[in-house]
Scaffold this motif. Structure first.
Motif, PDB file in Angstrom:
ATOM      1  N   GLY A 229       0.930  -0.892  -0.220  1.00 43.57           N
ATOM      2  CA  GLY A 229       0.376   0.096  -0.083  1.00 43.57           C
ATOM      3  C   GLY A 229       1.133   1.420   0.198  1.00 43.57           C
ATOM      4  O   GLY A 229       0.604   2.363  -0.778  1.00 43.57           O
ATOM      5  N   ARG A 230       1.872   1.479   0.635  1.00 41.87           N
ATOM      6  CA  ARG A 230       3.051   2.581   0.791  1.00 41.87           C
ATOM      7  C   ARG A 230       3.607   2.583  -0.404  1.00 41.87           C
ATOM      8  O   ARG A 230       3.667   4.263  -0.943  1.00 41.87           O
ATOM      9  CB  ARG A 230       4.110   1.759   1.518  1.00 41.87           C
ATOM     10  N   PHE A 231       3.021   1.697  -1.389  1.00 45.38           N
ATOM     11  CA  PHE A 231       4.598   2.195  -2.528  1.00 45.38           C
ATOM     12  C   PHE A 231       3.488   2.440  -3.836  1.00 45.38           C
ATOM     13  O   PHE A 231       3.917   3.649  -4.074  1.00 45.38           O
ATOM     14  CB  PHE A 231       4.475   0.616  -3.395  1.00 45.38           C
ATOM     15  N   PHE A 232       1.966   2.394  -3.586  1.00 48.43           N
ATOM     16  CA  PHE A 232       0.934   3.491  -4.007  1.00 48.43           C
ATOM     17  C   PHE A 232       1.061   4.796  -3.636  1.00 48.43           C
ATOM     18  O   PHE A 232       0.724   5.595  -4.454  1.00 48.43           O
ATOM     19  CB  PHE A 232       0.411   2.680  -4.477  1.00 48.43           C
ATOM     20  N   VAL A 233       0.698   4.978  -1.999  1.00 46.77           N
ATOM     21  CA  VAL A 233       0.884   6.254  -1.847  1.00 46.77           C
ATOM     22  C   VAL A 233       1.783   7.071  -2.373  1.00 46.77           C
ATOM     23  O   VAL A 233       1.535   8.311  -2.563  1.00 46.77           O
ATOM     24  CB  VAL A 233       0.313   5.817  -0.051  1.00 46.77           C
ATOM     25  N   GLU A 234       3.039   6.395  -1.955  1.00 45.64           N
ATOM     26  CA  GLU A 234       4.435   7.090  -2.238  1.00 45.64           C
ATOM     27  C   GLU A 234       4.286   7.674  -3.712  1.00 45.64           C
ATOM     28  O   GLU A 234       4.013   8.977  -3.648  1.00 45.64           O
ATOM     29  CB  GLU A 234       5.330   6.191  -1.558  1.00 45.64           C
ATOM     30  N   MET A 235       3.685   7.092  -4.729  1.00 43.94           N
ATOM     31  CA  MET A 235       3.687   7.549  -5.712  1.00 43.94           C
ATOM     32  C   MET A 235       2.583   8.307  -5.812  1.00 43.94           C
ATOM     33  O   MET A 235       2.467   9.237  -6.835  1.00 43.94           O
ATOM     34  CB  MET A 235       2.862   6.483  -6.480  1.00 43.94           C
ATOM     35  N   LEU A 236       1.678   9.263  -5.515  1.00 41.23           N
ATOM     36  CA  LEU A 236       0.669   9.795  -5.147  1.00 41.23           C
ATOM     37  C   LEU A 236       1.020  11.324  -4.824  1.00 41.23           C
ATOM     38  O   LEU A 236       0.164  12.318  -4.330  1.00 41.23           O
ATOM     39  CB  LEU A 236      -0.656   9.137  -4.693  1.00 41.23           C
ATOM     40  N   ARG A 237       2.165  11.124  -3.566  1.00 43.26           N
ATOM     41  CA  ARG A 237       2.832  12.334  -2.820  1.00 43.26           C
ATOM     42  C   ARG A 237       3.868  13.650  -3.862  1.00 43.26           C
ATOM     43  O   ARG A 237       4.216  12.170  -4.748  1.00 43.26           O
ATOM     44  CB  ARG A 237       3.573  12.026  -1.833  1.00 43.26           C
ATOM     45  N   ASP A 238       3.513  14.219  -3.426  1.00 42.68           N
ATOM     46  CA  ASP A 238       5.025  15.186  -4.592  1.00 42.68           C
ATOM     47  C   ASP A 238       5.013  16.675  -3.459  1.00 42.68           C
ATOM     48  O   ASP A 238       6.081  17.370  -3.619  1.00 42.68           O
ATOM     49  CB  ASP A 238       3.963  15.928  -5.100  1.00 42.68           C
ATOM     50  N   ASP A 239       5.263  15.969  -1.916  1.00 39.39           N
ATOM     51  CA  ASP A 239       5.482  16.804  -0.959  1.00 39.39           C
ATOM     52  C   ASP A 239       7.308  16.689  -1.286  1.00 39.39           C
ATOM     53  O   ASP A 239       7.917  15.931  -1.775  1.00 39.39           O
ATOM     54  CB  ASP A 239       5.216  16.346   0.075  1.00 39.39           C
ATOM     55  N   THR A 240       8.096  17.291  -0.475  1.00 46.23           N
ATOM     56  CA  THR A 240       8.979  17.653  -0.237  1.00 46.23           C
ATOM     57  C   THR A 240       9.954  16.234   0.631  1.00 46.23           C
ATOM     58  O   THR A 240       9.415  16.061   1.206  1.00 46.23           O
ATOM     59  CB  THR A 240       9.794  18.792   0.093  1.00 46.23           C
ATOM     60  N   ALA A 241      11.207  15.652  -0.733  1.00 51.99           N
ATOM     61  CA  ALA A 241      11.337  14.413  -0.206  1.00 51.99           C
ATOM     62  C   ALA A 241      12.564  14.030  -1.734  1.00 51.99           C
ATOM     63  O   ALA A 241      12.747  15.235  -1.997  1.00 51.99           O
ATOM     64  CB  ALA A 241      10.704  13.290  -0.470  1.00 51.99           C
ATOM     65  N   THR A 242      13.485  12.458  -0.791  1.00 52.80           N
ATOM     66  CA  THR A 242      14.860  13.009  -1.660  1.00 52.80           C
ATOM     67  C   THR A 242      14.444  11.525  -2.563  1.00 52.80           C
ATOM     68  O   THR A 242      13.496  11.241  -2.420  1.00 52.80           O
ATOM     69  CB  THR A 242      16.071  12.120  -0.744  1.00 52.80           C
ATOM     70  N   HIS A 243      14.985  12.311  -3.740  1.00 54.55           N
ATOM     71  CA  HIS A 243      14.436  11.101  -4.833  1.00 54.55           C
ATOM     72  C   HIS A 243      15.747  10.964  -5.852  1.00 54.55           C
ATOM     73  O   HIS A 243      16.525  11.383  -5.681  1.00 54.55           O
ATOM     74  CB  HIS A 243      14.089  12.210  -6.110  1.00 54.55           C
ATOM     75  N   ILE A 244      15.890   9.360  -5.803  1.00 53.99           N
ATOM     76  CA  ILE A 244      16.928   8.541  -6.753  1.00 53.99           C
ATOM     77  C   ILE A 244      15.909   8.928  -8.348  1.00 53.99           C
ATOM     78  O   ILE A 244      14.686   7.502  -8.130  1.00 53.99           O
ATOM     79  CB  ILE A 244      16.185   7.201  -6.105  1.00 53.99           C
ATOM     80  N   ALA A 245      16.584   9.448  -9.623  1.00 51.51           N
ATOM     81  CA  ALA A 245      16.529   8.986 -10.309  1.00 51.51           C
ATOM     82  C   ALA A 245      14.980   9.880 -10.875  1.00 51.51           C
ATOM     83  O   ALA A 245      14.535   9.009 -11.742  1.00 51.51           O
ATOM     84  CB  ALA A 245      16.751   7.345 -10.900  1.00 51.51           C
ATOM     85  N   GLY A 246      14.621  10.747  -9.892  1.00 52.82           N
ATOM     86  CA  GLY A 246      13.433  11.245 -10.198  1.00 52.82           C
ATOM     87  C   GLY A 246      12.242  10.369  -9.748  1.00 52.82           C
ATOM     88  O   GLY A 246      11.320  10.708  -9.241  1.00 52.82           O
ATOM     89  N   VAL A 247      12.189   9.049  -9.021  1.00 50.79           N
ATOM     90  CA  VAL A 247      11.623   8.657  -7.684  1.00 50.79           C
ATOM     91  C   VAL A 247      12.281   8.952  -6.385  1.00 50.79           C
ATOM     92  O   VAL A 247      13.463   8.721  -6.189  1.00 50.79           O
ATOM     93  CB  VAL A 247      11.697   6.953  -8.502  1.00 50.79           C
ATOM     94  N   ARG A 248      10.934   9.397  -6.042  1.00 54.55           N
ATOM     95  CA  ARG A 248      10.611   9.108  -4.768  1.00 54.55           C
ATOM     96  C   ARG A 248      11.478   8.173  -3.664  1.00 54.55           C
ATOM     97  O   ARG A 248      11.403   6.764  -4.038  1.00 54.55           O
ATOM     98  CB  ARG A 248       9.284   9.680  -3.421  1.00 54.55           C
TER      99      ARG A 248
END
Length: 374
Positions: A229-248
């Protein structure tokens, strides 16, 4: 015109004299209590002594808070070690910034220490905790709602979330005495995760009741459910976070942890583990005599010292039920007994050590202010 929307609170902190009462802190504390109650019930059903969860929590909760903070600092280093950052703020937990991944890992370490002291396998503790942990996380997500944080992208859905401009102290930005709303509505990702956590808890309880998982497999089931569930929830978020290759980064973490839990769940086998206290100080249930209540000595009371045994024997469900009926400790060899030495350290044998080495465990995040990258 917005016909429907989820409102957000305008205050996350209440001042009682000089003491700030933070909604997020209260939610975390309530979550810890809820997880503790659920885990205590499940531990007793498996033979642990009364209030064993308190002996475990005194280790697991502080380690969980430390682990949660370390994870946040490692995954968001710029705020503390980057330009304009202050390294000392890494210790200011009350300002927020706790990561669930670090909380689980840190809590696992604390629970391991506690389990060794109590003389029980860590896997027993982990399986007992499995449904309580997602319930605690669900309650904790209400703290994010109070903080107006961890919301998702803009949306036109009727259940979109209204979000207020809030400062770091949890107070709303005011214009002409009115709190300022961000324009538009946003995905209520805190609510999605809250609902999903409750579903995961119910799923763990239902499947564990049917299949009677052991060896930490109920906990692995929780991990798989939560990370999916967290995997898909993270895909909906766009708040400030560290990204790797453009992915949270949390998207990667969720995927990796899910795979690890799945491998564990598929490879590890074994029946549900039950505990029988052994040793001179072990409390023993009075034998049950069918229809003859006079054979039970109701005046005999065990001393408080005997309420916490110094060792447990790991047994099957059949042996445990027989022990409850007769009060006779099942015959077993040293490989089924976890002993606690007088200095407080556990002298677990190879079988118990193998169980402790498996992935499993308890934790809860701490009580802080705002939540970043959790």
């Amino acid at each position: 015109m917005t016909l429907a929307a989820i409102p957000s609170p305008t205050h996350a902190v209440w001042q009682i004299g000089p003491v700030p009462i933070r909604a997020y802190a209260l939610c975390i504390i309530l979550g810890i209590i809820l997880a503790g109650v659920v885990t205590e019930v499940r531990l007793r059903q498996r033979g642990a002594h009364k209030w064993a969860i308190l002996d475990i929590a005194v280790w697991a909760v502080p380690f969980g808070i430390i682990g949660a903070r370390i994870y946040h600092v490692i995954t968001s280093p710029g705020a503390y070690f980057g330009e304009g950052g202050n390294p000392l703020e890494a210790f200011e937990v009350w300002k927020g910034g706790l990561g669930i991944w670090g909380a689980v890992a840190g809590g696992a370490v604390g629970a391991l220490f506690a389990a060794r002291q109590l003389g029980m396998p860590l896997t027993v503790v982990a399986d007992a905790l499995a449904p309580g942990l997602p319930l605690a996380q669900a309650v904790g997500r209400l703290g994010n709602w109070f903080n107006n944080e961890l919301y998702g992208r803009a949306t036109t859905l009727p259940w979109g979330l209204e979000v207020h401009e809030m400062d770091s102290a949890g107070r709303p930005t005011l214009v002409d005495g009115e709190p300022v709303l961000r324009p538009g509505l946003y995905q209520p990702t805190f609510l999605y995760e809250l609902i999903w956590n409750v579903i995961v808890a119910g799923l763990v309880v239902a499947l564990d009741r049917k299949f009677k998982f052991g060896k930490g497999r109920a906990f692995a089931l929780y991990v798989m459910g939560y990370t999916a569930g967290r995997f898909f929830v993270e895909m909906l978020r766009d708040d400030t976070a560290t990204h790797i290759a453009g992915v949270r980064i949390n998207v990667f973490v969720a995927a990796i942890v899910f795979v690890g839990a799945l491998i564990y769940f598929l490879r590890v086998r074994g029946p549900r583990e039950y505990l029988v206290p052994v040793g001179a100080d072990a409390p023993v249930p009075a034998p049950r005599a069918a229809g003859d209540i006079s054979t039970v000595d109701v005046s005999a009371k065990q001393s408080s010292a005997a309420a916490v045994p110094s060792a447990y024997q790991v047994v099957t469900e059949e042996q445990f039920r027989a022990y409850q009926e007769t009060g006779t400790v099942p015959e077993g060899d040293d490989s089924t007994v976890a002993k606690v030495e007088s200095d407080g350290e556990s002298d677990a044998d190879d079988a118990t050590a193998d169980e402790d080495g498996q992935d499993s465990d308890a934790t809860a995040a701490g009580a802080g202010g705002r939540a970043d990258d959790r």
